[in-house]
Design a protein around this motif. Structure first.
Motif, mmCIF file in Angstrom:
data_model
loop_
_atom_site.group_PDB
_atom_site.id
_atom_site.type_symbol
_atom_site.label_atom_id
_atom_site.label_comp_id
_atom_site.label_asym_id
_atom_site.label_seq_id
_atom_site.Cartn_x
_atom_site.Cartn_y
_atom_site.Cartn_z
ATOM 1 N N ASN A 70 0.826 -1.214 0.000
ATOM 2 C CA ASN A 70 0.000 0.000 0.000
ATOM 3 C C ASN A 70 0.858 1.261 0.000
ATOM 4 O OD1 ASN A 70 -2.394 -1.435 -0.036
ATOM 5 N ND2 ASN A 70 -2.718 -1.327 2.172
ATOM 6 N N VAL A 71 1.892 1.266 0.823
ATOM 7 C CA VAL A 71 2.784 2.426 0.879
ATOM 8 C C VAL A 71 3.521 2.599 -0.450
ATOM 9 C CG1 VAL A 71 4.919 3.294 1.928
ATOM 10 C CG2 VAL A 71 3.078 2.434 3.376
ATOM 11 N N VAL A 72 3.985 1.487 -1.001
ATOM 12 C CA VAL A 72 4.708 1.530 -2.275
ATOM 13 C C VAL A 72 3.810 2.085 -3.379
ATOM 14 C CG1 VAL A 72 5.777 0.103 -4.067
ATOM 15 C CG2 VAL A 72 6.301 -0.323 -1.656
ATOM 16 N N HIS A 73 2.588 1.593 -3.456
ATOM 17 C CA HIS A 73 1.674 2.022 -4.519
ATOM 18 C C HIS A 73 1.206 3.459 -4.337
ATOM 19 C CE1 HIS A 73 0.665 -2.491 -5.237
ATOM 20 N NE2 HIS A 73 1.759 -2.123 -5.879
ATOM 21 N N GLU A 74 0.992 3.859 -3.096
ATOM 22 C CA GLU A 74 0.578 5.248 -2.845
ATOM 23 C C GLU A 74 1.642 6.242 -3.305
ATOM 24 O OE1 GLU A 74 -0.257 5.310 1.299
ATOM 25 O OE2 GLU A 74 -2.107 4.124 1.113
ATOM 26 N N ALA A 75 2.906 5.772 -3.286
ATOM 27 C CA ALA A 75 4.001 6.637 -3.734
ATOM 28 C C ALA A 75 4.208 6.560 -5.247
ATOM 29 C CB ALA A 75 5.288 6.251 -3.016
ATOM 30 N N GLY A 76 3.424 5.732 -5.938
ATOM 31 C CA GLY A 76 3.561 5.597 -7.381
ATOM 32 C C GLY A 76 4.651 4.643 -7.813
ATOM 33 N N LEU A 77 5.132 3.815 -6.889
ATOM 34 C CA LEU A 77 6.176 2.851 -7.186
ATOM 35 C C LEU A 77 5.574 1.466 -7.433
ATOM 36 C CD1 LEU A 77 7.703 5.219 -5.789
ATOM 37 C CD2 LEU A 77 9.203 3.513 -4.736
ATOM 38 N N ALA A 78 6.367 0.581 -7.989
ATOM 39 C CA ALA A 78 5.965 -0.809 -8.187
ATOM 40 C C ALA A 78 6.731 -1.698 -7.216
ATOM 41 C CB ALA A 78 6.228 -1.248 -9.623
ATOM 42 N N ILE A 79 6.183 -2.876 -6.929
ATOM 43 C CA ILE A 79 6.844 -3.787 -6.000
ATOM 44 C C ILE A 79 7.129 -5.114 -6.670
ATOM 45 C CG2 ILE A 79 4.682 -4.629 -4.962
ATOM 46 C CD1 ILE A 79 6.393 -4.560 -2.238
ATOM 47 N N HIS A 80 8.381 -5.549 -6.517
ATOM 48 C CA HIS A 80 8.872 -6.818 -7.054
ATOM 49 C C HIS A 80 9.098 -7.794 -5.903
ATOM 50 C CE1 HIS A 80 12.651 -9.293 -7.630
ATOM 51 N NE2 HIS A 80 11.857 -9.811 -8.551
ATOM 52 N N MET A 81 8.718 -9.047 -6.121
ATOM 53 C CA MET A 81 8.980 -10.092 -5.146
ATOM 54 C C MET A 81 9.969 -11.101 -5.720
ATOM 55 S SD MET A 81 6.452 -12.941 -3.392
ATOM 56 C CE MET A 81 5.656 -11.813 -2.227
#
Length: 353
Positions: free
Chosen positions: A170-181
């Motif tokens: 949620n924090v990552v997306h709110e900042a406009g970033l993407a998340i990789h696992m």
């Protein structure tokens, strides 16, 4: 005068079984799947096995998910991170992340700037991301973050809970970033959490996944899986090619991935590894002087006196993983799908003697 060529790696001990879960051989069902496609077939993913793998990914991760088989975990990580970053941006990760500590100059060669943060038992927390955003975004002297990379299972053997991962995404997306696992051990994490693969990734907000199979019984196959529209559709195919991850005989990778993820094999193998780790941890905890971190999945971290470490390493390849608060060295031991009770007892007997 003749000289003996230096070995590439030198590690104390003889038996490598607990050094990592990529030590184990390929599961018989994987070998059967490879043999089944050992015939003429179209190249570069136009074969029936690769088509079937695409359908498997769609079934597992939801409509719209798509994937490319790749050769190895570093390849999967670099392809994934290039898809969600660019040479003038940064990727936030834990300072224990495999892509930071154990993938040599691959990120640098790919133009990826990693921004490692102090870990919390291997994990990143939302506040770690917020801290980097506050210091770097808009700062002309800093690379601008575009993505966050996490490992599941982490390099410290821990597993993000669904709540932890949701909060982070949620924090990552709110900042406009993407998340990789980095999901080299995603199967073990999902099995430990009692989740299916969709519930452990897409449902929690992961955008792109390095889907691991090699450490769970494949001969050698991983995949990059796109899970959200935060990853542009047209970027992955050219990245696969110029990172030399495009296999001409893709069917041999796809066949392994189908056998692993198109059946219950991923869960059976992961559960066996996790169960063996619990048994090993319980046995180690009963040995005087040994302190054990209860395993979240298939990795056991055990602190023990130097004398016990030396005894263990006379018989086993066992990697050191830092020290505990009391200064005792920590040994990392990893169980695989092939770890039997007898194998665990052999190791325990070495330390009991």
């Amino acid at each position: 005068m003749t000289t003996t060529p230096a070995r590439r790696f030198r590690t104390p001990g003889a038996d490598p079984h607990f050094a990592s879960d990529n030590i184990a051989g390929a599961h018989p069902e994987i070998l059967e799947a490879i043999t089944a496609v050992n015939d003429d077939a179209a190249a570069y993913g136009a074969d029936a096995a690769s088509e079937a793998f695409g359908e498997t990914i769609d079934d597992i991760f939801g409509t719209g998910a798509y994937s490319f088989p790749v050769f190895n975990g570093t390849g999967a990580n670099i392809v994934s991170l290039q898809a969600i970053s660019h040479p003038h941006s940064s990727v936030i990760c834990a300072d224990t992340a495999h892509v930071y500590t154990s993938e040599s100059s691959a990120p640098v060669r790919a133009g990826i700037t990693l921004k490692p943060q102090p870990h919390h038992r291997g994990k990143l927390r939302p506040e770690d991301v917020v801290k980097v955003l506050a210091s770097d975004v808009g700062n002309p002297q800093a690379t601008q973050p575009t993505a966050v990379s996490i490992s599941q299972v982490t390099e410290m053997g821990t597993v993000y809970t669904p709540e932890e991962l949701t909060d982070l995404c949620n924090v990552v997306h709110e900042a406009g970033l993407a998340i990789h696992m980095d999901g080299a051990r995603l199967s073990q994490a999902a099995a430990a959490l009692g989740l299916d693969l969709h519930g452990a990734t897409t449902a929690l907000g992961v955008d792109i996944l390095s889907l691991g199979a090699t450490k769970n019984g494949a001969m050698g196959a991983e995949a990059v899986v796109v899970l959200s529209n935060r990853v542009p559709e047209d970027v992955l195919a050219p990245i696969i090619k110029y990172t030399t991850q495009l296999a001409s005989k893709t069917r041999f990778l796809s066949a392994q991935l189908n056998a692993m993820f198109g059946t219950s094999l991923w869960h059976r193998n992961a559960s066996a590894a996790n169960t063996a780790a619990i048994y090993l941890a319980e046995g180690l905890a009963a040995i005087p002087g040994v302190e054990v971190q209860t395993p979240d999945a298939n990795t056991v971290l055990a602190a023990m006196p130097e004398a016990l470490v030396n005894t263990l390493r006379e018989h086993y390849i066992a990697h050191l993983w830092g020290n505990n608060d009391a200064g005792l060295p920590i040994v990392r031991l990893v169980c695989s799908w092939a770890t039997t009770t007898a194998k665990v007892e052999e190791l325990l007997q070495v330390l009991r003697a």
